[in-house]
Design an enzyme around this catalytic site. Structure first.
Site, PDB file in Angstrom:
ATOM      1  N   ARG A 169       0.832  -1.207   0.000  1.00  0.00           N
ATOM      2  CA  ARG A 169       0.000   0.000   0.000  1.00  0.00           C
ATOM      3  C   ARG A 169       0.868   1.259   0.000  1.00  0.00           C
ATOM      4  O   ARG A 169       0.506   2.250  -0.633  1.00  0.00           O
ATOM      5  CB  ARG A 169      -0.894   0.018   1.240  1.00  0.00           C
ATOM      6  CG  ARG A 169      -2.034  -0.978   1.131  1.00  0.00           C
ATOM      7  CD  ARG A 169      -2.961  -0.870   2.313  1.00  0.00           C
ATOM      8  NE  ARG A 169      -4.041  -1.829   2.205  1.00  0.00           N
ATOM      9  CZ  ARG A 169      -4.793  -2.217   3.221  1.00  0.00           C
ATOM     10  NH1 ARG A 169      -4.571  -1.725   4.423  1.00  0.00           N
ATOM     11  NH2 ARG A 169      -5.761  -3.082   3.039  1.00  0.00           N
TER      12      ARG A 169
ATOM     13  N   GLU B   3      -1.666  -9.388  -4.036  1.00  0.00           N
ATOM     14  CA  GLU B   3      -3.025  -9.922  -4.198  1.00  0.00           C
ATOM     15  C   GLU B   3      -3.001 -11.432  -4.410  1.00  0.00           C
ATOM     16  O   GLU B   3      -3.847 -12.156  -3.898  1.00  0.00           O
ATOM     17  CB  GLU B   3      -3.748  -9.236  -5.362  1.00  0.00           C
ATOM     18  CG  GLU B   3      -4.163  -7.807  -5.085  1.00  0.00           C
ATOM     19  CD  GLU B   3      -5.190  -7.693  -3.957  1.00  0.00           C
ATOM     20  OE1 GLU B   3      -5.848  -8.692  -3.624  1.00  0.00           O
ATOM     21  OE2 GLU B   3      -5.311  -6.592  -3.387  1.00  0.00           O
TER      22      GLU B   3
ATOM     23  N   TYR C 127     -11.672 -10.416  -9.633  1.00  0.00           N
ATOM     24  CA  TYR C 127     -11.341  -9.697  -8.394  1.00  0.00           C
ATOM     25  C   TYR C 127      -9.920  -9.117  -8.484  1.00  0.00           C
ATOM     26  O   TYR C 127      -9.697  -7.920  -8.249  1.00  0.00           O
ATOM     27  CB  TYR C 127     -11.469 -10.623  -7.178  1.00  0.00           C
ATOM     28  CG  TYR C 127     -10.756 -10.040  -5.990  1.00  0.00           C
ATOM     29  CD1 TYR C 127     -11.361  -9.035  -5.238  1.00  0.00           C
ATOM     30  CD2 TYR C 127      -9.448 -10.418  -5.672  1.00  0.00           C
ATOM     31  CE1 TYR C 127     -10.676  -8.432  -4.184  1.00  0.00           C
ATOM     32  CE2 TYR C 127      -8.768  -9.829  -4.634  1.00  0.00           C
ATOM     33  CZ  TYR C 127      -9.379  -8.841  -3.895  1.00  0.00           C
ATOM     34  OH  TYR C 127      -8.702  -8.235  -2.878  1.00  0.00           O
TER      35      TYR C 127
ATOM     36  N   ASP D 285     -14.760  -9.318  -3.601  1.00  0.00           N
ATOM     37  CA  ASP D 285     -14.550 -10.638  -2.994  1.00  0.00           C
ATOM     38  C   ASP D 285     -15.712 -10.921  -2.033  1.00  0.00           C
ATOM     39  O   ASP D 285     -16.688 -10.161  -1.990  1.00  0.00           O
ATOM     40  CB  ASP D 285     -13.183 -10.702  -2.293  1.00  0.00           C
ATOM     41  CG  ASP D 285     -13.089  -9.727  -1.125  1.00  0.00           C
ATOM     42  OD1 ASP D 285     -14.053  -8.974  -0.870  1.00  0.00           O
ATOM     43  OD2 ASP D 285     -12.047  -9.736  -0.443  1.00  0.00           O
TER      44      ASP D 285
ATOM     45  N   CYS E 172     -26.968   2.681   5.626  1.00  0.00           N
ATOM     46  CA  CYS E 172     -27.105   1.228   5.478  1.00  0.00           C
ATOM     47  C   CYS E 172     -28.552   0.773   5.681  1.00  0.00           C
ATOM     48  O   CYS E 172     -29.102   0.892   6.781  1.00  0.00           O
ATOM     49  CB  CYS E 172     -26.181   0.541   6.473  1.00  0.00           C
ATOM     50  SG  CYS E 172     -26.279  -1.256   6.387  1.00  0.00           S
TER      51      CYS E 172
HETATM   52 FE1  SF4 Z   1     -22.265  -3.529   7.845  1.00  0.00          FE
HETATM   53 FE2  SF4 Z   1     -23.551  -2.447   9.936  1.00  0.00          FE
HETATM   54 FE3  SF4 Z   1     -21.947  -0.968   8.431  1.00  0.00          FE
HETATM   55 FE4  SF4 Z   1     -24.261  -1.814   7.462  1.00  0.00          FE
HETATM   56  S1  SF4 Z   1     -23.958  -0.421   9.182  1.00  0.00           S
HETATM   57  S2  SF4 Z   1     -22.313  -1.853   6.395  1.00  0.00           S
HETATM   58  S3  SF4 Z   1     -24.402  -3.830   8.392  1.00  0.00           S
HETATM   59  S4  SF4 Z   1     -21.341  -2.703   9.710  1.00  0.00           S
END
Ligand code: SF4
Length: 353
Positions: free
Chosen positions: A22, A34, A117, A135, A206
């Site tokens: 990196r 990789e 990948y 992945d 999320c």
């Molecule tokens: Fe994963 Fe929780 Fe982050 Fe959503 S909020 S991406 S479920 S760690």
């Protein structure tokens, strides 16, 4: 869903470890790292990487390395085909690309030992090209972010998720974004447990976290091998004088519970349809072989062979009925497992009129 990558990239800058591939992400170093990381943890790879790069610092050196020396450098990492493919690819790069890794995803993907990948990782990290590196970790994170319940073992679902990740890639930092998603999957959005959403930079975006489904994702359908069952189907037809076919009702429990079927037996249990008819007390007139068929249940594969048994009329056993063509159409639905024979039934009944 649109993803704002800013908090993820900021988080990655904070937690990023100063790994040798990196801090100096040349195409050669990214590639070697990789491939080494495919089956091995980062901590275990580090000393091998330093030794390998120290002795074979570039594509030309790798292409020309004696095989014994190459294998010695790989000793301990296992999966030696990876090392052989590295050298084949280095030789191909020498012959076709002047000894340099091309800044071209498709050309990278065409090299031995490199799949989508790894090609995506090299293209994005070393060349800044907008290709995803997907992945298992990244698939899990994406499925949770999107609250996507499709089976990630299925090619179509992986393609769909990969296409979404590609749209998320920020043009100015695709390599950092790919690595950040991987790091998130390794450290925060953990597999087989409740993810650490409180620490997650993408928490506010999320859907899996918001809907409480994240821990159950991704969906993985493990396919089991089907048990093969060879069965012989007996299509018994008699004239009353209207031609009718004998149907059997299956037990109320188990496979196709309580449904009507054409009488059938395990092929290994019955030497011939004539023997079966004698054992059942059926007044057989003649027997005609029918085509073979097959039906797949989730855990069983039926391999079917069949016979048409022309019989004199007889009283059916308690769990059987005689059905004419009209009853077959409107009253008794036969499961699709018998499609090979049930489709042809009306025609067979006609020929016996
Ligand atoms: Fe994963 Fe929780 Fe982050 Fe959503 S909020 S991406 S479920 S760690």
């Amino acid at each position: 869903m649109v993803l704002d990558p800013t908090p993820l990239l900021a988080w990655y800058r904070r937690v990023e470890r100063p790994l040798p591939w990196r801090t100096d992400p040349s195409p050669y170093r990214v590639w070697i790292s990789e491939i080494m990381l495919q089956q091995t943890r980062i901590e275990a790879v580090l000393p091998y990487f330093e030794r390998f790069i120290g002795e074979l610092p570039d594509i030309a050196a790798l292409a020309a390395a004696p095989t014994d020396r190459l294998m010695k450098l790989w000793e301990g990492l296992g999966y030696y085909s990876r090392a052989r493919n590295l050298q084949k690819a280095a030789q191909q790069l020498t012959e076709e690309h002047g000894g340099v890794m091309p800044a071209d995803y498709d050309a990278i993907l065409a090299l031995p030992g490199i799949g989508p990948y790894t090609a995506g990782a090299i293209a994005s990290i070393a060349f800044g090209l907008p290709y995803p590196a997907v992945d298992g970790n990244v698939l899990r994170v994406a499925a949770r972010l999107l609250d996507h319940h499709g089976d990630v073992m299925a090619t179509a679902v992986r393609k769909e998720l990969t296409a979404v990740i590609r749209e998320w890639l920020p043009t100015e930092a695709p390599g950092a974004f790919n690595q950040a998603l991987m790091e998130l999957g390794e450290r925060v959005c953990l597999p087989n447990t409740v993810p650490h959403c409180e620490e997650c930079p993408l928490k506010a975006q999320c859907l899996g976290q918001a809907r409480g489904t994240a821990a159950a994702l991704p969906t993985r359908v493990v396919r089991t091998r089907r048990r093969v069952e060879r069965r012989t189907v007996m299509v018994c037809i008699a004239r009353f004088p209207t031609p009718k076919v004998l149907l059997h009702k299956r037990p109320e429990e188990g496979l196709l519970a309580g449904l009507w079927e054409l009488p059938n037996v395990l092929t290994d249990d019955v030497p011939s349809p004539e023997t079966w008819a004698t054992e059942q007390g059926i007044p057989l007139i003649d027997v005609t072989p029918l085509p073979a068929g097959k039906h797949l249940f989730s855990h069983i594969e039926w391999q079917l062979n069949g016979f048409a048994l022309r019989t004199a009329p007889f009283d059916p056993p308690a769990d059987c009925v005689w059905a004419d063509e009209q009853q077959l159409r409107g009253l008794y639905a036969l499961p699709s497992a018998f499609r090979t024979y049930s489709q042809a039934l009306p025609a067979w009944l006609h020929t016996n009129e």
